[in-house]
Scaffold this motif. Structure first.
Motif, PDB file in Angstrom:
ATOM      1  N   GLU A  66       0.590  -1.520   0.233  1.00 23.79           N
ATOM      2  CA  GLU A  66       0.283   0.039  -0.394  1.00 23.79           C
ATOM      3  C   GLU A  66       0.701   1.222   0.080  1.00 23.79           C
ATOM      4  N   PHE A  67       0.541   2.137  -0.578  1.00 23.44           N
ATOM      5  CA  PHE A  67       0.421   3.428  -0.610  1.00 23.44           C
ATOM      6  C   PHE A  67      -0.189   4.242  -0.104  1.00 23.44           C
ATOM      7  N   PRO A  68      -0.294   4.816   0.912  1.00 22.18           N
ATOM      8  CA  PRO A  68      -1.479   5.849   1.671  1.00 22.18           C
ATOM      9  C   PRO A  68      -1.464   7.399   1.250  1.00 22.18           C
ATOM     10  N   TYR A  69      -0.541   7.576   0.768  1.00 26.08           N
ATOM     11  CA  TYR A  69      -0.404   8.960   0.118  1.00 26.08           C
ATOM     12  C   TYR A  69      -0.022   8.936  -1.007  1.00 26.08           C
ATOM     13  N   SER A  70      -0.363   8.205  -2.325  1.00 23.74           N
ATOM     14  CA  SER A  70      -0.551   8.026  -3.619  1.00 23.74           C
ATOM     15  C   SER A  70      -1.103   8.893  -3.912  1.00 23.74           C
ATOM     16  N   GLN A  71      -1.036   9.504  -5.832  1.00 19.13           N
ATOM     17  CA  GLN A  71      -1.682  10.735  -6.093  1.00 19.13           C
ATOM     18  C   GLN A  71      -1.522   9.065  -6.839  1.00 19.13           C
ATOM     19  N   ARG A 105      -3.068   3.742  -5.275  1.00 15.62           N
ATOM     20  CA  ARG A 105      -2.368   3.232  -3.840  1.00 15.62           C
ATOM     21  C   ARG A 105      -2.493   2.019  -3.259  1.00 15.62           C
ATOM     22  N   ARG A 106      -2.989   0.627  -3.919  1.00 18.64           N
ATOM     23  CA  ARG A 106      -2.510  -0.567  -3.526  1.00 18.64           C
ATOM     24  C   ARG A 106      -2.112  -1.487  -4.688  1.00 18.64           C
ATOM     25  N   SER A 133       7.487   3.161   6.574  1.00 19.14           N
ATOM     26  CA  SER A 133       7.120   1.776   6.097  1.00 19.14           C
ATOM     27  C   SER A 133       6.769   0.816   7.215  1.00 19.14           C
ATOM     28  N   HIS A 190       2.921  -8.194   4.123  1.00 15.80           N
ATOM     29  CA  HIS A 190       2.101  -6.532   4.475  1.00 15.80           C
ATOM     30  C   HIS A 190       2.935  -5.470   4.053  1.00 15.80           C
ATOM     31  N   GLN A 249       3.020  -1.226   3.843  1.00 13.10           N
ATOM     32  CA  GLN A 249       2.607  -0.321   3.966  1.00 13.10           C
ATOM     33  C   GLN A 249       4.295   0.719   3.469  1.00 13.10           C
ATOM     34  N   TYR A 291       4.922   4.816   3.583  1.00 12.06           N
ATOM     35  CA  TYR A 291       4.405   6.014   3.781  1.00 12.06           C
ATOM     36  C   TYR A 291       5.583   6.530   2.787  1.00 12.06           C
TER      37      TYR A 291
END
Length: 133
Positions: free
Chosen positions: A39-44, A49-50, A110, A122, A124, A126
């Motif tokens: 996951e890339f929670p701050y992705s634009q 994002r996932r 991360s 999993h 993540q 950030y």
């Protein structure tokens, strides 16, 4: 794997960094479970994002190498969860944006969950998307 040691987490993130820099994607992907959730929670947009599974992660890496070259990672600061197979890694990366030739300087945090067999299940990631523009 109920818990991790700091040494196990450091070794895993070091393998992650070394294999990524060498662009040894087969060895890099061996660090992950087949059903990895990345996951890339701050992705634009247009970035995802996932990513679900190695089948999605591999083409993502191949596309990323056309845009960004990371040449180094700093040694990570690792924080291991007390009662879970999870750790947090703080580190920085340096490289360049290939389309512009501009330097790429990024700080990461991360959150990484590891299975009993030692593979990442999993991840993540950030990071600041403004550093990639």
């Amino acid at each position: 794997m109920n818990t991790l040691t700091n040494g196990q987490a450091e070794q895993l993130i070091q393998l992650f960094a070394d294999r990524y820099i060498r662009k040894d994607y087969d060895a890099f992907l061996d660090l992950f479970a087949d059903d990895i959730i990345f996951e890339f929670p701050y992705s634009q947009e247009p970035n995802p994002r996932r990513l679900d599974g190695k089948a999605a992660l591999k083409p993502y890496l191949e596309n990323l190498e056309k845009v960004l070259e990371i040449t180094s990672f700093t040694p990570p600061v690792i924080h291991v969860a007390a009662d879970a197979p999870v750790f947090f890694a703080q580190f920085e990366a340096s490289g360049k944006l290939l389309m512009t030739g501009q330097p790429y300087e990024q700080s990461y945090i991360s959150v990484v969950k590891v299975q009993e067999n030692g593979r990442i299940v999993h991840y993540q990631d950030y990071w600041n998307p403004l550093a990639a523009t």
